[in-house]
Design an enzyme around this catalytic site. Structure first.
Site, PDB file in Angstrom:
ATOM      1  N   TRP A 149       0.450  -1.277   0.060  1.00  0.00           N
ATOM      2  CA  TRP A 149       0.288  -0.274  -0.213  1.00  0.00           C
ATOM      3  C   TRP A 149       1.001   1.112  -0.300  1.00  0.00           C
ATOM      4  O   TRP A 149       0.024   2.775  -0.331  1.00  0.00           O
ATOM      5  CB  TRP A 149      -1.084   0.311   1.050  1.00  0.00           C
ATOM      6  CG  TRP A 149      -0.145  -0.117   2.226  1.00  0.00           C
ATOM      7  CD1 TRP A 149      -0.546  -1.185   2.684  1.00  0.00           C
ATOM      8  CD2 TRP A 149       0.620   1.000   3.308  1.00  0.00           C
ATOM      9  NE1 TRP A 149       1.017  -1.431   4.185  1.00  0.00           N
ATOM     10  CE2 TRP A 149       0.821   0.321   4.228  1.00  0.00           C
ATOM     11  CE3 TRP A 149       1.175   1.992   3.136  1.00  0.00           C
ATOM     12  CZ2 TRP A 149       2.013   0.766   5.331  1.00  0.00           C
ATOM     13  CZ3 TRP A 149       1.691   2.349   3.913  1.00  0.00           C
ATOM     14  CH2 TRP A 149       2.187   1.913   5.365  1.00  0.00           C
ATOM     15  N   LYS A 173      -1.979  -8.119  -7.786  1.00  0.00           N
ATOM     16  CA  LYS A 173      -2.419  -8.295  -6.395  1.00  0.00           C
ATOM     17  C   LYS A 173      -2.045  -6.970  -6.088  1.00  0.00           C
ATOM     18  O   LYS A 173      -1.075  -7.391  -5.174  1.00  0.00           O
ATOM     19  CB  LYS A 173      -3.254  -9.025  -5.922  1.00  0.00           C
ATOM     20  CG  LYS A 173      -4.348  -9.265  -4.596  1.00  0.00           C
ATOM     21  CD  LYS A 173      -4.093 -10.178  -3.420  1.00  0.00           C
ATOM     22  CE  LYS A 173      -3.079  -9.671  -2.092  1.00  0.00           C
ATOM     23  NZ  LYS A 173      -3.784  -8.416  -2.306  1.00  0.00           N
ATOM     24  N   PRO A 174      -2.970  -5.886  -5.916  1.00  0.00           N
ATOM     25  CA  PRO A 174      -2.317  -4.522  -4.866  1.00  0.00           C
ATOM     26  C   PRO A 174      -3.072  -5.168  -4.033  1.00  0.00           C
ATOM     27  O   PRO A 174      -3.743  -5.604  -3.274  1.00  0.00           O
ATOM     28  CB  PRO A 174      -3.314  -4.025  -5.171  1.00  0.00           C
ATOM     29  CG  PRO A 174      -4.484  -4.355  -6.373  1.00  0.00           C
ATOM     30  CD  PRO A 174      -4.293  -5.769  -6.406  1.00  0.00           C
ATOM     31  N   GLY A 227       6.478  -6.133  -0.037  1.00  0.00           N
ATOM     32  CA  GLY A 227       5.936  -6.903   1.611  1.00  0.00           C
ATOM     33  C   GLY A 227       7.432  -7.200   2.835  1.00  0.00           C
ATOM     34  O   GLY A 227       8.183  -6.856   2.590  1.00  0.00           O
ATOM     35  N   SER A 228       6.883  -7.515   3.512  1.00  0.00           N
ATOM     36  CA  SER A 228       6.970  -7.918   4.776  1.00  0.00           C
ATOM     37  C   SER A 228       7.967  -9.194   4.508  1.00  0.00           C
ATOM     38  O   SER A 228       7.472  -9.851   3.668  1.00  0.00           O
ATOM     39  CB  SER A 228       6.185  -8.201   6.161  1.00  0.00           C
ATOM     40  OG  SER A 228       5.406  -9.453   5.931  1.00  0.00           O
ATOM     41  N   GLU A 249      11.194  -8.144  -2.300  1.00  0.00           N
ATOM     42  CA  GLU A 249      11.056  -6.835  -2.298  1.00  0.00           C
ATOM     43  C   GLU A 249      11.097  -6.937  -0.659  1.00  0.00           C
ATOM     44  O   GLU A 249       9.831  -7.016  -0.829  1.00  0.00           O
ATOM     45  CB  GLU A 249      11.202  -5.774  -2.721  1.00  0.00           C
ATOM     46  CG  GLU A 249      12.785  -4.776  -2.939  1.00  0.00           C
ATOM     47  CD  GLU A 249      11.221  -3.585  -1.896  1.00  0.00           C
ATOM     48  OE1 GLU A 249      11.412  -3.886  -0.796  1.00  0.00           O
ATOM     49  OE2 GLU A 249      10.757  -2.841  -2.454  1.00  0.00           O
ATOM     50  N   LEU A 250      12.045  -7.109  -0.013  1.00  0.00           N
ATOM     51  CA  LEU A 250      10.943  -7.263   1.589  1.00  0.00           C
ATOM     52  C   LEU A 250      11.411  -6.109   2.292  1.00  0.00           C
ATOM     53  O   LEU A 250      11.637  -5.184   1.956  1.00  0.00           O
ATOM     54  CB  LEU A 250      11.377  -9.135   2.042  1.00  0.00           C
ATOM     55  CG  LEU A 250      11.102  -9.734   1.241  1.00  0.00           C
ATOM     56  CD1 LEU A 250      11.321 -11.358   1.524  1.00  0.00           C
ATOM     57  CD2 LEU A 250       9.918 -10.364   0.994  1.00  0.00           C
ATOM     58  N   GLU A 378      11.923  -2.865  12.247  1.00  0.00           N
ATOM     59  CA  GLU A 378      11.504  -1.949  11.347  1.00  0.00           C
ATOM     60  C   GLU A 378      10.520  -1.115  11.427  1.00  0.00           C
ATOM     61  O   GLU A 378       9.182  -1.513  11.689  1.00  0.00           O
ATOM     62  CB  GLU A 378      11.329  -2.849   9.782  1.00  0.00           C
ATOM     63  CG  GLU A 378      11.092  -1.512   8.495  1.00  0.00           C
ATOM     64  CD  GLU A 378      10.674  -2.526   7.536  1.00  0.00           C
ATOM     65  OE1 GLU A 378      10.805  -1.646   6.278  1.00  0.00           O
ATOM     66  OE2 GLU A 378      10.355  -3.419   7.535  1.00  0.00           O
TER      67      GLU A 378
END
Length: 475
Positions: A149, A173-174, A227-228, A249-250, A378
């Site tokens: 998001w 999928k957003p 995301g995570s 990409e975490l 984080e």
């Protein structure tokens, strides 16, 4: 949605929550629209259509695909103001930042439109005179993505651009928090002439449901996820069953380092840009600040003075620098980290104020030590913990003391130190005397548990292609 004049951008919307997902403005709490939800059967049918359409799309000359992508790029730029306003309404970031993201997102479409024509193979010197060896590159097939998001347009275009340029079909999928921007930017792709079966946006009944389909469907050959680290690990495990290609990409825990020979004013400017963009909700945000003891007080004083000038508010209001955080849970988690650090001995440089709704005061914490919880987590919010260090070796050890390895930053004017630190930092990206490092022309990605693969640059399109070796005998 009266604030959006180009109604074609909203043609996908449904009328009520019974038909879709309600999307809320985090600045006001107001429901601004409803995004359509696909049944599982519809998602499965979409994958079948994507597989059929991909073959025709891949057979199209690269120059023709490039031309369609260039049209999409131009339509995105032509609708910069509308897309930016829509993004601010559903995500909360200030309007200028949102419009900046639209331009940044479009840059990946332009870049990969150009790269579509440059997927070169190789001629390899043969070991014997009767053979000729060459390689060619071919699209993987159907690629899919799950995006977050915090950058609801750029995280899609950074993946869709290379996939489509390579000749793949692409299903994304957003986030359920910010789906409107995704559907709107896809609508512009259709207006540019990209087939609807080649580029699809889907929302399922749950994220887990869609993730399960993407990682197990035999026709899907590639999954890209931003995301995570926790969720990325799960998706990688699920994708391993049929050996899908993945890009991840975490999470990040970026150190921002200020040496005693740094230009302090420049470091403060870089720190503001790196830390507080998007209210601190980016994976490459400076997460912890290490400042040499000799310049610690000077940096903290100047840094906090600059932070206090930042205006918090609704992103549609003039002069706002920091919008809301994305949810009440996010606000609670950030506040818990602040409270925990203070309990452990950290001190806010300026007086703390609790703000209403999902807004948070930007905070600089001093006297933070490396062993505090806030340093290892984080933060994903407008909080800057500042830690002292005394020598380079101590600094390198602390900066690398994390499972993450996405972005890092440091300020120094000593060229010998610059090379030493740049090579010693265990991160995929290093900003040297610079707080903003993202660009479509450079490879974006991390090491360790911050992910695998690269996005952008010439490397980005290779993530969606297979290399095939051809051996010609009998010559």
């Amino acid at each position: 949605m009266q604030q959006i004049q180009n109604k074609s951008l909203l043609s996908f919307m449904v009328s009520n929550e019974a038909e879709g997902i309600a999307v809320t403005n985090p600045a006001t709490g107001e429901v601004i629209g409803y995004a359509p939800v696909s049944a599982e059967s519809d998602i499965l049918n979409g994958i079948e259509r994507a597989s059929v359409a991909q073959k025709e799309w891949a057979a199209m000359p690269a120059k023709a695909r490039s031309a369609l992508l260039q049209k999409w790029n131009q339509l995105i730029l032509d609708n910069k103001q509308e897309l930016g306003r829509l993004m601010t309404l559903e995500q909360g970031k200030p309007l200028a930042e949102a419009q900046g993201e639209v331009v940044y997102g479009a840059s990946f479409i332009e870049w990969f439109a150009e790269e579509a024509k440059r997927t070169y193979g190789e001629t390899i010197p043969a070991p014997s005179k009767d053979k000729r060896l060459v390689t060619i590159k071919q699209p993987i097939g159907v690629a899919c993505a799950i995006t977050p998001w915090n950058f609801p347009i750029a995280m899609i275009t950074r993946k869709a651009g290379p996939a489509l340029a390579a000749g793949c079909s692409f299903i994304v999928k957003p986030s359920e928090s910010t789906p409107l921007s995704a559907f709107a930017v896809a609508e512009l792709a259709y207006q540019a002439g990209i087939p609807r079966d080649v580029l699809q946006v889907v929302l399922g009944e749950t994220s887990r449901q869609v993730g399960g389909i993407f990682t197990t469907h035999p026709l899907i050959r590639k999954l890209s996820f931003t995301g995570s680290t926790q969720v990325g690990s799960i998706l990688m495990q699920q994708s391993a069953a049929d050996i899908k290609r993945t890009s991840m990409e975490l999470g990040g825990n970026a150190p921002f380092i200020v040496f005693d020979d740094a230009d302090i004013d420049a470091a403060v400017t870089g720190a503001i840009a790196s830390k507080f963009r998007n209210a601190g909700q980016t994976c490459v945000c400076a997460n912890r600040f290490y400042v040499h003891s000799k310049v610690y007080d000077e940096f903290v004083t100047k840094f906090d003075a600059a932070v206090q000038k930042l205006k918090v508010g609704n992103g549609l209001e003039a002069g706002v620098n920091i919008g809301p955080v994305i949810s009440e849970l996010a606000k609670q988690n950030i506040q818990a980290l602040i409270d925990g650090a203070i309990e452990q001995g950290a001190k806010p440089v300026s007086e703390l104020h609790q703000l209403d709704g999902l807004f948070m005061q930007p905070v600089v914490l001093k006297d933070v030590t490396h062993d505090m919880k806030i340093v290892s987590q984080e933060i994903f919010g407008p909080v800057a913990p500042v830690i002292r260090f005394d020598n380079d070796d101590q600094l390198i050890e602390m900066a690398n003391d994390t499972i993450y390895g996405l972005a890092s930053y440091f300020y120094s004017q000593n060229i010998h130190r610059v090379w030493k630190i740049a090579e010693a930092l265990e991160y995929g990206m290093v900003g040297i005397n610079e707080g903003l490092i993202s660009t479509e022309v450079a490879p974006f990605g991390g090491v360790k548990q911050s992910g695998i693969g690269r996005e952008g640059a010439k490397q980005g399109i290779d993530e969606y292609m297979d290399v095939k070796y051809l051996c010609f005998g009998g010559n």
